[in-house]
Design a protein around this motif. Structure first.
Motif, PDB file in Angstrom:
ATOM      1  N   HIS A  45      18.620   0.161  36.401  1.00  0.00           N
ATOM      2  CA  HIS A  45      19.450   0.845  35.407  1.00  0.00           C
ATOM      3  C   HIS A  45      20.572   1.628  36.089  1.00  0.00           C
ATOM      4  O   HIS A  45      21.337   2.322  35.410  1.00  0.00           O
ATOM      5  CB  HIS A  45      18.600   1.792  34.554  1.00  0.00           C
ATOM      6  N   ASP A  46      20.656   1.504  37.407  1.00  0.00           N
ATOM      7  CA  ASP A  46      21.657   2.237  38.177  1.00  0.00           C
ATOM      8  C   ASP A  46      22.961   1.442  38.191  1.00  0.00           C
ATOM      9  O   ASP A  46      23.162   0.555  39.016  1.00  0.00           O
ATOM     10  CB  ASP A  46      21.148   2.457  39.601  1.00  0.00           C
ATOM     11  N   VAL A  47      23.847   1.787  37.265  1.00  0.00           N
ATOM     12  CA  VAL A  47      25.094   1.041  37.113  1.00  0.00           C
ATOM     13  C   VAL A  47      25.969   1.158  38.349  1.00  0.00           C
ATOM     14  O   VAL A  47      26.556   0.165  38.811  1.00  0.00           O
ATOM     15  CB  VAL A  47      25.864   1.526  35.863  1.00  0.00           C
ATOM     16  N   GLU A  48      26.076   2.361  38.918  1.00  0.00           N
ATOM     17  CA  GLU A  48      26.943   2.564  40.076  1.00  0.00           C
ATOM     18  C   GLU A  48      26.463   1.732  41.265  1.00  0.00           C
ATOM     19  O   GLU A  48      27.266   1.119  41.983  1.00  0.00           O
ATOM     20  CB  GLU A  48      26.988   4.054  40.442  1.00  0.00           C
ATOM     21  N   ALA A  49      25.151   1.705  41.479  1.00  0.00           N
ATOM     22  CA  ALA A  49      24.600   0.921  42.593  1.00  0.00           C
ATOM     23  C   ALA A  49      24.834  -0.571  42.360  1.00  0.00           C
ATOM     24  O   ALA A  49      25.145  -1.321  43.299  1.00  0.00           O
ATOM     25  CB  ALA A  49      23.112   1.212  42.762  1.00  0.00           C
ATOM     26  N   TYR A  50      24.682  -0.986  41.105  1.00  0.00           N
ATOM     27  CA  TYR A  50      24.894  -2.408  40.784  1.00  0.00           C
ATOM     28  C   TYR A  50      26.340  -2.808  41.051  1.00  0.00           C
ATOM     29  O   TYR A  50      26.610  -3.841  41.680  1.00  0.00           O
ATOM     30  CB  TYR A  50      24.536  -2.677  39.323  1.00  0.00           C
ATOM     31  N   LEU A  51      27.287  -1.987  40.586  1.00  0.00           N
ATOM     32  CA  LEU A  51      28.703  -2.311  40.767  1.00  0.00           C
ATOM     33  C   LEU A  51      29.104  -2.280  42.236  1.00  0.00           C
ATOM     34  O   LEU A  51      29.969  -3.045  42.670  1.00  0.00           O
ATOM     35  CB  LEU A  51      29.565  -1.341  39.964  1.00  0.00           C
ATOM     36  N   ALA A  52      28.455  -1.423  43.023  1.00  0.00           N
ATOM     37  CA  ALA A  52      28.768  -1.354  44.451  1.00  0.00           C
ATOM     38  C   ALA A  52      28.310  -2.626  45.174  1.00  0.00           C
ATOM     39  O   ALA A  52      28.945  -3.060  46.139  1.00  0.00           O
ATOM     40  CB  ALA A  52      28.104  -0.125  45.068  1.00  0.00           C
ATOM     41  N   ALA A  53      27.214  -3.223  44.676  1.00  0.00           N
ATOM     42  CA  ALA A  53      26.674  -4.429  45.317  1.00  0.00           C
ATOM     43  C   ALA A  53      27.227  -5.721  44.702  1.00  0.00           C
ATOM     44  O   ALA A  53      27.047  -6.797  45.265  1.00  0.00           O
ATOM     45  CB  ALA A  53      25.144  -4.433  45.192  1.00  0.00           C
ATOM     46  N   LYS A  54      27.912  -5.585  43.588  1.00  0.00           N
ATOM     47  CA  LYS A  54      28.381  -6.762  42.862  1.00  0.00           C
ATOM     48  C   LYS A  54      29.525  -7.464  43.602  1.00  0.00           C
ATOM     49  O   LYS A  54      30.436  -6.810  44.116  1.00  0.00           O
ATOM     50  CB  LYS A  54      28.862  -6.329  41.464  1.00  0.00           C
ATOM     51  N   PRO A  55      29.512  -8.812  43.655  1.00  0.00           N
ATOM     52  CA  PRO A  55      30.620  -9.543  44.292  1.00  0.00           C
ATOM     53  C   PRO A  55      31.939  -9.312  43.555  1.00  0.00           C
ATOM     54  O   PRO A  55      31.964  -8.924  42.382  1.00  0.00           O
ATOM     55  CB  PRO A  55      30.192 -11.009  44.186  1.00  0.00           C
ATOM     56  N   LYS A  56      33.027  -9.574  44.227  1.00  0.00           N
ATOM     57  CA  LYS A  56      34.369  -9.367  43.678  1.00  0.00           C
ATOM     58  C   LYS A  56      34.578 -10.259  42.455  1.00  0.00           C
ATOM     59  O   LYS A  56      34.067 -11.368  42.381  1.00  0.00           O
ATOM     60  CB  LYS A  56      35.405  -9.705  44.746  1.00  0.00           C
ATOM     61  N   ASP A  57      35.322  -9.728  41.490  1.00  0.00           N
ATOM     62  CA  ASP A  57      35.651 -10.523  40.297  1.00  0.00           C
ATOM     63  C   ASP A  57      36.297 -11.850  40.690  1.00  0.00           C
ATOM     64  O   ASP A  57      37.028 -11.943  41.676  1.00  0.00           O
ATOM     65  CB  ASP A  57      36.631  -9.757  39.397  1.00  0.00           C
ATOM     66  N   ILE A  58      36.020 -12.870  39.881  1.00  0.00           N
ATOM     67  CA  ILE A  58      36.643 -14.181  40.075  1.00  0.00           C
ATOM     68  C   ILE A  58      37.956 -14.197  39.303  1.00  0.00           C
ATOM     69  O   ILE A  58      38.033 -13.675  38.184  1.00  0.00           O
ATOM     70  CB  ILE A  58      35.714 -15.306  39.579  1.00  0.00           C
ATOM     71  N   ARG A  59      38.982 -14.777  39.869  1.00  0.00           N
ATOM     72  CA  ARG A  59      40.272 -14.915  39.176  1.00  0.00           C
ATOM     73  C   ARG A  59      40.389 -16.361  38.697  1.00  0.00           C
ATOM     74  O   ARG A  59      40.484 -17.291  39.495  1.00  0.00           O
ATOM     75  CB  ARG A  59      41.412 -14.556  40.124  1.00  0.00           C
ATOM     76  N   SER A 107      35.264  -3.980  43.245  1.00  0.00           N
ATOM     77  CA  SER A 107      34.882  -5.359  42.892  1.00  0.00           C
ATOM     78  C   SER A 107      35.574  -5.830  41.625  1.00  0.00           C
ATOM     79  O   SER A 107      35.576  -7.018  41.324  1.00  0.00           O
ATOM     80  CB  SER A 107      33.362  -5.463  42.713  1.00  0.00           C
ATOM     81  N   LEU A 108      36.188  -4.894  40.864  1.00  0.00           N
ATOM     82  CA  LEU A 108      36.833  -5.252  39.609  1.00  0.00           C
ATOM     83  C   LEU A 108      38.304  -5.584  39.821  1.00  0.00           C
ATOM     84  O   LEU A 108      38.980  -4.962  40.643  1.00  0.00           O
ATOM     85  CB  LEU A 108      36.705  -4.117  38.594  1.00  0.00           C
ATOM     86  N   LEU A 129      28.036 -10.683  28.179  1.00  0.00           N
ATOM     87  CA  LEU A 129      27.389 -10.357  29.460  1.00  0.00           C
ATOM     88  C   LEU A 129      27.695  -8.941  29.917  1.00  0.00           C
ATOM     89  O   LEU A 129      27.112  -8.460  30.892  1.00  0.00           O
ATOM     90  CB  LEU A 129      27.819 -11.350  30.536  1.00  0.00           C
ATOM     91  N   GLY A 130      28.636  -8.272  29.266  1.00  0.00           N
ATOM     92  CA  GLY A 130      28.918  -6.875  29.580  1.00  0.00           C
ATOM     93  C   GLY A 130      29.274  -6.643  31.034  1.00  0.00           C
ATOM     94  O   GLY A 130      30.117  -7.336  31.617  1.00  0.00           O
ATOM     95  N   LEU A 131      28.602  -5.674  31.657  1.00  0.00           N
ATOM     96  CA  LEU A 131      28.898  -5.310  33.043  1.00  0.00           C
ATOM     97  C   LEU A 131      28.483  -6.387  34.040  1.00  0.00           C
ATOM     98  O   LEU A 131      28.928  -6.380  35.183  1.00  0.00           O
ATOM     99  CB  LEU A 131      28.186  -3.990  33.398  1.00  0.00           C
ATOM    100  N   LYS A 132      27.653  -7.340  33.628  1.00  0.00           N
ATOM    101  CA  LYS A 132      27.202  -8.404  34.523  1.00  0.00           C
ATOM    102  C   LYS A 132      28.245  -9.507  34.669  1.00  0.00           C
ATOM    103  O   LYS A 132      28.115 -10.397  35.508  1.00  0.00           O
ATOM    104  CB  LYS A 132      25.891  -9.007  33.999  1.00  0.00           C
ATOM    105  N   CYS A 133      29.290  -9.466  33.867  1.00  0.00           N
ATOM    106  CA  CYS A 133      30.325 -10.500  33.870  1.00  0.00           C
ATOM    107  C   CYS A 133      31.062 -10.541  35.208  1.00  0.00           C
ATOM    108  O   CYS A 133      31.416  -9.494  35.769  1.00  0.00           O
ATOM    109  CB  CYS A 133      31.306 -10.248  32.730  1.00  0.00           C
ATOM    110  N   ARG A 134      31.315 -11.745  35.715  1.00  0.00           N
ATOM    111  CA  ARG A 134      32.059 -11.902  36.964  1.00  0.00           C
ATOM    112  C   ARG A 134      33.569 -11.811  36.734  1.00  0.00           C
ATOM    113  O   ARG A 134      34.354 -12.001  37.656  1.00  0.00           O
ATOM    114  CB  ARG A 134      31.708 -13.245  37.608  1.00  0.00           C
TER     115      ARG A 134
END
Length: 646
Positions: free
Chosen positions: A92-106, A138-139, A156-161
């Motif tokens: 449930h740790d959004v900040e930790a998830y976003l820090a580990a999340k791969p860079k957005d796809i263009r 990552s955004l 998909l909300g915050l999980k969206c690439r």
């Protein structure tokens, strides 16, 4: 270009095991024989049966789901409350998830696509626009989310690439999801249809789903002589309906006297003659295709001119056992103006209840239900389903009559082959009965036997003979004509229209031709051959990727499921030989040219049979493939090496 006979691709892959999910799906058909490799010293000598079992498609393929290293709870990802709290198995740790999340796809636009390397213009680091002054590196604010573009929000909300396309900062300075109200108002025309309810699945699992029509029909069958004909069964049902109408009229008269209009008549089953008639003359029909005939591919073909679409083959037993993968096969995009569901089964006790449930759950959003009497693969045939039904017309008739009764006004159609064994064509005997006795709404005939598979050309002369047999029966019995579609080897507008004119069919069901060149429907509509450029082809591949993301999702799992099915499509698409390189027109589906160099580097890449090149093409639209991701093609001849192809 000179033609040579190269390695013949096994086209049974188009009709082989389905795989609805990233892990293979419940319909994956396992290999019946062990792998031929033995130890490190080479191969064992295979028996005839082992060779047959291993021929063609790779069997038992597995595609593991690729997920985020740190998985965020989907409820939290969508700004909702998670009732599991600290006991939830996802973070449930959004900040930790976003820090580990791969860079957005263009996702590239058409203007980014060229026919020279790298084919899709790469973005430099300075082209990326950081979010919130670099707080969320990552955004990417310049990215576009296909799902958000269509319906104004991302499920998909915050999980969206592609999160940067629909994220903002709230009053407290925290990351928040945004919505586009204008797009949401128009979302009805883009949102997918035919979602089965959780209540229906629960009733199916507990075997409590009400099936009154099926129960009555199966009881009627039990009370009849086993040798009674399907025609007699149909006549009895019509007589029972007529008697029920008389009884209902009498009840109304007794209750109301002359004031009949104030009381609704009790429901009466529909007579066979009252079924909705299909008017499909001159329409193009995309064949139901396992694995590759998914919703994104059908949507692409519709955008290129396909009029009629049908979902992948689903097993009646799996529908009745509440398989979510099977029920996903009925999903429909609003652009599919005429859409059907295809069923496979071997007896009335499974096919009729499945039809009744489909009719109840999706009344008004399914245009027809197709019965598969043509699937040639062994594990379907041996159960008495698919093409095995060609040799049991009595049982087939009972299935079709029961399904017609259970579906109400929704028509039942049939797809079949010319027969089971070579030299023993039987379709000319069966097809006249389908319309006059079994009340089928449309017949599709693939011009090959089950035994032939794709080893010989389709027999269009025999298709013509079958059409004539049906029309003669209709004329003799003064019956309205039903649509008849032929199928087999259609690969050009010339193939399509010459076969329509010469055989008398109402249209042609296109299968492999659409897999290799989806734009065949444009060619058919415009009666021309399209010398499509490599850039136009890559744009269509990008369109497929966009439709795949909208359907499978834009999170890490959805992106790589889309990648998998895109590679499946490319395993057929690479076989297209550009018109500009041909010595004779039009091209033929069974031509096997030697390796060639295209008119530009992109055309050469798109002709590569190396599955690693298909992965590279997917990366142009879906970003780099994960290290652990690999693609195993159905066609063994395309598996270049055993190493990971990601």
């Amino acid at each position: 270009m000179n033609y040579a006979t190269g390695s013949v691709v096994d086209d049974d892959a188009a009709e082989g095991a389905t795989a609805h999910t990233g892990t293979g799906g419940n319909n994956s058909l396992p290999s019946e024989e062990p792998d031929a490799r033995s130890g490190e010293g080479g191969r064992k000598k295979l028996t005839k049966e082992q060779k047959k079992a291993q021929r063609g498609a790779n069997k038992g393929r597995k595609f593991g789901k690729i997920r985020d290293d740190l998985e965020l709870c989907w409820r939290v990802a969508n700004g909702k409350f998670c009732e599991f709290g600290s006991e939830c198995r996802f973070t449930h740790d959004v900040e930790a998830y976003l820090a580990a999340k791969p860079k957005d796809i263009r996702f590239p636009s058409a203007s980014n696509i060229t026919d020279t390397p790298p084919f899709v213009q790469e973005l430099s680091n300075t082209d990326y626009e950081s979010f919130a002054n670099g707080k969320y590196p990552s955004l990417d604010l310049k990215t576009i989310c296909p799902g958000f573009e269509e319906i104004g929000e991302c499920r998909l909300g915050l999980k969206c690439r592609y999160l940067g396309a629909h994220a903002g900062i709230d009053e407290d300075g925290a990351l928040a999801l945004v919505a586009d109200e204008e797009k949401q108002m128009k979302a009805g025309s883009a949102a997918e249809l035919n979602y089965v309810s959780q209540e229906a699945l629960k009733l199916l699992r507990s075997r409590k789903y009400p099936r009154p029509v099926t129960d009555a029909y199966l009881k009627e069958l039990e009370s009849m002589d086993q040798d009674v004909s399907a025609k007699e069964i149909r006549e009895k049902i019509d007589n029972d309906i007529s008697q029920q109408e008389l009884d209902n009229d009498a009840i109304i008269l007794q209750r109301t006297g002359d004031n009949i209009s104030q009381v609704d008549s009790p429901d009466v089953p529909m007579r066979f003659s009252e079924k909705k008639r299909l008017r499909w003359e001159g329409k193009s029909y995309l064949a139901p295709l396992t694995t590759v005939g998914n919703l994104p591919f059908r949507r692409l073909c519709v955008s290129l001119g396909a009029d009629i679409t049908c979902g992948e083959m689903g097993l009646a037993t799996s529908f009745l056992s509440a398989s979510k993968e099977e029920w996903s096969l009925v999903r429909r995009h609003p652009s599919e103006t005429t859409f059907g569901v295809q069923l496979a089964g071997n007896k009335p006790s499974t096919m009729v209840p499945t039809a009744e449930i489909l009719g109840k759950e999706f009344a008004g959003s399914i245009d027809f239900v197709d019965v598969n009497c043509g699937c040639p693969i062994d594990l379907v045939f041996r159960t008495g389903s698919g093409s095995a039904l060609l040799d049991t017309p009595g049982k087939l008739g009972k299935i079709l009559i029961g399904m017609n009764k259970a579906l109400g006004e929704i028509p039942v159609t049939v797809k079949l082959r010319t027969g089971v064994k070579d030299g023993r064509n039987t379709a000319h005997k069966l097809m006249p009965r389908l319309g006059s006795e079994f009340n089928v709404g449309c017949i599709t005939l693939h011009g090959r036997t089950r035994q032939q598979r794709y080893t010989k050309l389709a027999d269009w002369n025999y298709i013509k003979q079958c059409v004539e047999a049906v029309r003669t029966r209709e004329k003799d019995e003064d019956l309205p004509p039903i649509p008849i579609f032929g199928g087999g080897d259609c690969f050009s507008a010339q193939d399509y229209w010459s076969n329509v004119e010469e055989t008398g069919v109402d249209g042609i069901m296109v299968g492999r031709g659409a897999l290799i060149k989806p734009w065949i429907f444009t060619e058919i509509k415009e009666r021309r051959e399209w010398d499509i450029s490599s850039r136009e082809r890559l744009e269509l591949i990008g369109k497929y990727a966009e439709y795949g993301l909208s359907h499978f999702g834009t999170d890490t799992a959805g992106v790589n499921t889309t990648r998998r099915y895109l590679c499946e499509a490319l395993s057929f698409h690479y076989r297209y030989v550009p018109i500009g390189l041909l010595e004779r027109l039009p091209g033929r589906i069974n031509d096997r040219p030697p390796a060639f160099k295209g008119r530009d580097e992109l055309e050469t890449l798109l002709a590569s049979g190396d599955s690693r090149d298909w992965v590279k093409i997917s990366e142009m639209f879906l970003g780099p493939a994960p290290e652990l991701w690999s693609f195993t093609p159905k066609h063994k001849s395309n598996a270049h090496g055993e190493e990971s192809q990601g």
